[in-house]
Scaffold this active site. Structure first.
Site, PDB file in Angstrom:
ATOM      1  N   TRP A   1      -8.218 -56.398 -23.177  1.00 36.21           N
ATOM      2  CA  TRP A   1      -7.628 -55.242 -22.363  1.00 36.21           C
ATOM      3  C   TRP A   1      -6.302 -56.169 -21.646  1.00 36.21           C
ATOM      4  O   TRP A   1      -6.176 -57.103 -21.370  1.00 36.21           O
ATOM      5  CB  TRP A   1      -8.536 -54.883 -21.081  1.00 36.21           C
ATOM      6  CG  TRP A   1      -9.447 -53.726 -21.667  1.00 36.21           C
ATOM      7  CD1 TRP A   1     -10.432 -53.602 -22.434  1.00 36.21           C
ATOM      8  CD2 TRP A   1      -9.384 -52.425 -20.956  1.00 36.21           C
ATOM      9  NE1 TRP A   1     -11.015 -52.574 -22.397  1.00 36.21           N
ATOM     10  CE2 TRP A   1     -10.383 -51.761 -21.652  1.00 36.21           C
ATOM     11  CE3 TRP A   1      -8.716 -51.720 -19.991  1.00 36.21           C
ATOM     12  CZ2 TRP A   1     -10.638 -50.390 -21.365  1.00 36.21           C
ATOM     13  CZ3 TRP A   1      -8.678 -50.494 -20.012  1.00 36.21           C
ATOM     14  CH2 TRP A   1      -9.926 -49.744 -20.501  1.00 36.21           C
TER      15      TRP A   1
ATOM     16  N   SER B   1     -13.034 -57.682 -19.746  1.00 32.25           N
ATOM     17  CA  SER B   1     -13.388 -58.843 -18.750  1.00 32.25           C
ATOM     18  C   SER B   1     -15.076 -58.751 -18.854  1.00 32.25           C
ATOM     19  O   SER B   1     -15.512 -59.894 -18.254  1.00 32.25           O
ATOM     20  CB  SER B   1     -12.693 -58.534 -17.332  1.00 32.25           C
ATOM     21  OG  SER B   1     -11.188 -58.731 -17.788  1.00 32.25           O
ATOM     22  N   TRP B   2     -15.383 -57.669 -18.580  1.00 34.87           N
ATOM     23  CA  TRP B   2     -17.033 -57.502 -18.578  1.00 34.87           C
ATOM     24  C   TRP B   2     -17.932 -58.400 -19.542  1.00 34.87           C
ATOM     25  O   TRP B   2     -18.763 -59.051 -19.258  1.00 34.87           O
ATOM     26  CB  TRP B   2     -17.513 -55.996 -18.769  1.00 34.87           C
ATOM     27  CG  TRP B   2     -18.871 -55.736 -18.624  1.00 34.87           C
ATOM     28  CD1 TRP B   2     -19.673 -55.739 -19.786  1.00 34.87           C
ATOM     29  CD2 TRP B   2     -19.647 -55.542 -17.455  1.00 34.87           C
ATOM     30  NE1 TRP B   2     -21.106 -55.230 -19.295  1.00 34.87           N
ATOM     31  CE2 TRP B   2     -21.175 -55.194 -17.854  1.00 34.87           C
ATOM     32  CE3 TRP B   2     -19.396 -55.569 -16.281  1.00 34.87           C
ATOM     33  CZ2 TRP B   2     -22.065 -55.014 -17.153  1.00 34.87           C
ATOM     34  CZ3 TRP B   2     -20.529 -55.515 -15.507  1.00 34.87           C
ATOM     35  CH2 TRP B   2     -21.934 -54.973 -15.868  1.00 34.87           C
ATOM     36  N   GLU B   3     -17.214 -58.619 -20.720  1.00 34.06           N
ATOM     37  CA  GLU B   3     -17.803 -59.415 -21.672  1.00 34.06           C
ATOM     38  C   GLU B   3     -17.366 -60.826 -21.513  1.00 34.06           C
ATOM     39  O   GLU B   3     -17.890 -61.657 -22.238  1.00 34.06           O
ATOM     40  CB  GLU B   3     -17.440 -59.035 -23.203  1.00 34.06           C
ATOM     41  CG  GLU B   3     -18.166 -57.541 -23.402  1.00 34.06           C
ATOM     42  CD  GLU B   3     -17.476 -56.358 -22.932  1.00 34.06           C
ATOM     43  OE1 GLU B   3     -16.431 -56.193 -22.727  1.00 34.06           O
ATOM     44  OE2 GLU B   3     -18.400 -55.482 -22.727  1.00 34.06           O
TER      45      GLU B   3
ATOM     46  N   VAL C   1      -7.715 -59.609 -17.437  1.00 32.54           N
ATOM     47  CA  VAL C   1      -6.833 -59.103 -16.474  1.00 32.54           C
ATOM     48  C   VAL C   1      -7.370 -57.609 -16.047  1.00 32.54           C
ATOM     49  O   VAL C   1      -7.383 -56.783 -17.024  1.00 32.54           O
ATOM     50  CB  VAL C   1      -5.297 -58.806 -16.907  1.00 32.54           C
ATOM     51  CG1 VAL C   1      -4.289 -58.047 -15.908  1.00 32.54           C
ATOM     52  CG2 VAL C   1      -4.797 -60.162 -17.270  1.00 32.54           C
ATOM     53  N   LEU C   2      -7.752 -57.414 -15.010  1.00 30.59           N
ATOM     54  CA  LEU C   2      -8.117 -56.279 -14.575  1.00 30.59           C
ATOM     55  C   LEU C   2      -7.246 -55.691 -13.428  1.00 30.59           C
ATOM     56  O   LEU C   2      -6.559 -56.242 -12.785  1.00 30.59           O
ATOM     57  CB  LEU C   2      -9.537 -56.703 -13.778  1.00 30.59           C
ATOM     58  CG  LEU C   2     -10.684 -56.839 -14.454  1.00 30.59           C
ATOM     59  CD1 LEU C   2     -11.903 -57.717 -13.657  1.00 30.59           C
ATOM     60  CD2 LEU C   2     -11.498 -55.648 -14.810  1.00 30.59           C
ATOM     61  N   ILE C   3      -7.088 -54.491 -13.945  1.00 33.80           N
ATOM     62  CA  ILE C   3      -6.151 -53.677 -12.904  1.00 33.80           C
ATOM     63  C   ILE C   3      -6.430 -52.487 -12.372  1.00 33.80           C
ATOM     64  O   ILE C   3      -7.332 -51.502 -13.160  1.00 33.80           O
ATOM     65  CB  ILE C   3      -4.859 -53.217 -13.950  1.00 33.80           C
ATOM     66  CG1 ILE C   3      -3.998 -54.412 -14.332  1.00 33.80           C
ATOM     67  CG2 ILE C   3      -3.791 -52.537 -13.062  1.00 33.80           C
ATOM     68  CD1 ILE C   3      -3.003 -54.230 -15.305  1.00 33.80           C
TER      69      ILE C   3
ATOM     70  N   HIS D   1     -14.595 -48.543 -11.395  1.00 33.81           N
ATOM     71  CA  HIS D   1     -14.854 -49.528 -12.298  1.00 33.81           C
ATOM     72  C   HIS D   1     -14.303 -50.666 -11.973  1.00 33.81           C
ATOM     73  O   HIS D   1     -15.017 -51.807 -12.343  1.00 33.81           O
ATOM     74  CB  HIS D   1     -14.265 -48.984 -13.704  1.00 33.81           C
ATOM     75  CG  HIS D   1     -14.873 -48.617 -14.781  1.00 33.81           C
ATOM     76  ND1 HIS D   1     -15.734 -47.652 -14.882  1.00 33.81           N
ATOM     77  CD2 HIS D   1     -15.167 -49.585 -15.729  1.00 33.81           C
ATOM     78  CE1 HIS D   1     -16.234 -47.726 -16.194  1.00 33.81           C
ATOM     79  NE2 HIS D   1     -16.005 -48.817 -16.586  1.00 33.81           N
TER      80      HIS D   1
ATOM     81  N   ARG E   1       2.147 -62.017 -12.183  1.00 34.99           N
ATOM     82  CA  ARG E   1       1.258 -63.344 -12.093  1.00 34.99           C
ATOM     83  C   ARG E   1       1.056 -63.714 -13.835  1.00 34.99           C
ATOM     84  O   ARG E   1       0.450 -64.749 -13.777  1.00 34.99           O
ATOM     85  CB  ARG E   1      -0.086 -63.092 -11.788  1.00 34.99           C
ATOM     86  CG  ARG E   1       0.072 -62.965 -10.241  1.00 34.99           C
ATOM     87  CD  ARG E   1      -1.126 -61.824  -9.484  1.00 34.99           C
ATOM     88  NE  ARG E   1      -0.720 -62.052  -8.041  1.00 34.99           N
ATOM     89  CZ  ARG E   1       0.167 -61.261  -7.366  1.00 34.99           C
ATOM     90  NH1 ARG E   1       1.008 -60.487  -7.811  1.00 34.99           N
ATOM     91  NH2 ARG E   1       0.160 -61.252  -5.960  1.00 34.99           N
TER      92      ARG E   1
HETATM   93  C1  DLZ Z   1     -13.537 -50.081 -18.774  1.00 32.21           C
HETATM   94  C2  DLZ Z   1     -12.380 -51.009 -18.604  1.00 32.21           C
HETATM   95  C3  DLZ Z   1     -11.675 -50.745 -17.660  1.00 32.21           C
HETATM   96  C4  DLZ Z   1     -11.647 -49.346 -16.994  1.00 32.21           C
HETATM   97  N1  DLZ Z   1     -10.531 -51.597 -17.119  1.00 32.21           N
HETATM   98  C5  DLZ Z   1     -10.484 -52.916 -17.563  1.00 32.21           C
HETATM   99  C6  DLZ Z   1      -9.528 -53.710 -17.229  1.00 32.21           C
HETATM  100  O1  DLZ Z   1      -8.663 -53.354 -16.341  1.00 32.21           O
HETATM  101  N2  DLZ Z   1      -9.618 -54.942 -17.662  1.00 32.21           N
HETATM  102  C7  DLZ Z   1     -10.470 -55.326 -18.660  1.00 32.21           C
HETATM  103  O2  DLZ Z   1     -10.428 -56.737 -18.927  1.00 32.21           O
HETATM  104  N3  DLZ Z   1     -11.420 -54.554 -19.023  1.00 32.21           N
HETATM  105  C8  DLZ Z   1     -11.501 -53.428 -18.482  1.00 32.21           C
HETATM  106  N4  DLZ Z   1     -12.424 -52.399 -19.130  1.00 32.21           N
HETATM  107  C9  DLZ Z   1     -13.287 -52.911 -20.144  1.00 32.21           C
HETATM  108  C10 DLZ Z   1     -14.567 -53.541 -19.695  1.00 32.21           C
HETATM  109  O3  DLZ Z   1     -14.436 -54.789 -19.136  1.00 32.21           O
HETATM  110  C11 DLZ Z   1     -15.606 -53.550 -20.912  1.00 32.21           C
HETATM  111  O4  DLZ Z   1     -15.107 -54.113 -21.999  1.00 32.21           O
HETATM  112  C12 DLZ Z   1     -16.058 -52.107 -21.396  1.00 32.21           C
HETATM  113  O5  DLZ Z   1     -16.774 -51.629 -20.313  1.00 32.21           O
HETATM  114  C13 DLZ Z   1     -17.229 -52.412 -22.377  1.00 32.21           C
HETATM  115  O6  DLZ Z   1     -18.328 -53.018 -21.805  1.00 32.21           O
END
Ligand code: DLZ
Length: 206
Positions: free
Chosen positions: A33, A67-69, A128-130, A136, A175
């Site tokens: 992502w 990032s969840w994974e 990177v989470l935004i 979420h 960053r």
């Molecule tokens: C679903 C999701 C969202 C909304 N945003 C991000 C993000 O900003 N950065 C990131 O790395 N991953 C995001 N994901 C995906 C989740 O991490 C995950 O891959 C999915 O929910 C599948 O399990």
């Protein structure tokens, strides 16, 4: 004196040299992502490790969806005990996943010659989470960071937290060292140096 609009906070100088860097093996697991940020962060980490003396062929780059994974991917990479050939730094987004193919014969032959050591001296987990308009971001950010801490402590392999949790795209780009102006700094470089330092220290401390 007026307050700066942006204060860069970062680590103080790392050790001036890394005597065992050339024998270190370091893994990178990155999410896919927000690749505009992920690509320069991964490159920054790789460049910093090479500058510290790590050989490119001893750096393994793998990817997971998001990032969840990252915690599961990082744990698997560490515990699989497999060493694959280094991915090409210029082709990061095309890297094959160790998690997809369950490992290969090359990996087992390499690991057998290094049986006395773990496959990786450190792993950097990059995502990177935004923040969006739902919850979420909060759930993923917290679980991801807690999961990565747990993987590091449970496996004993240093895990470097390479996860940006940004409120805006601009923050994430800054960053990642992308763009111009004050506050632009590639945090991937810090993560690369931290990985080398922690790998050396944890090997020494046993
Ligand atoms: C679903 C999701 C969202 C909304 N945003 C991000 C993000 O900003 N950065 C990131 O790395 N991953 C995001 N994901 C995906 C989740 O991490 C995950 O891959 C999915 O929910 C599948 O399990």
């Amino acid at each position: 004196m007026s307050a700066p609009t942006y204060a860069f906070k970062g680590p103080s100088a790392p050790p001036s040299s890394f005597p065992t860097a050339s024998s270190l093996r370091i893994g990178i697991v990155h999410a896919r992502w927000n690749t505009e940020c992920i690509a320069p962060l991964v490159k920054g980490a790789v460049q910093a490790m090479k500058k510290a003396g790590v050989k490119e062929e001893n750096i393994v780059v793998e990817s997971v969806p998001g990032s969840w994974e990252l915690p599961a991917g990082t744990q698997r990479l560490i515990t699989a005990g497999q060493v694959q050939a280094s991915s090409n730094v210029d082709d990061l987004m095309g890297a094959t996943s160790l998690l997809d193919d369950g490992g290969n014969a090359d990996a087992s032959s390499q690991s057998s010659s290094k049986a006395s050591r773990a496959a990786f001296d450190a792993v950097i987990s990059i995502g990177v989470l935004i923040k969006g308009s739902t919850m979420h971001f909060e759930y993923i950010a917290q679980s991801c960071c807690e999961g990565l801490m747990r993987v590091g402590l449970d496996t004993g392999t240093p895990v470097i937290l390479g996860v940006l949790t940004c409120l805006t795209e601009e923050q994430a780009l800054q960053r990642s060292g992308v763009g111009e102006g004050a506050g632009v700094h590639n945090h991937g470089e810090d993560w690369g140096t931290a990985a080398v330092e922690m790998a050396e220290k944890c090997n020494r401390w046993g």
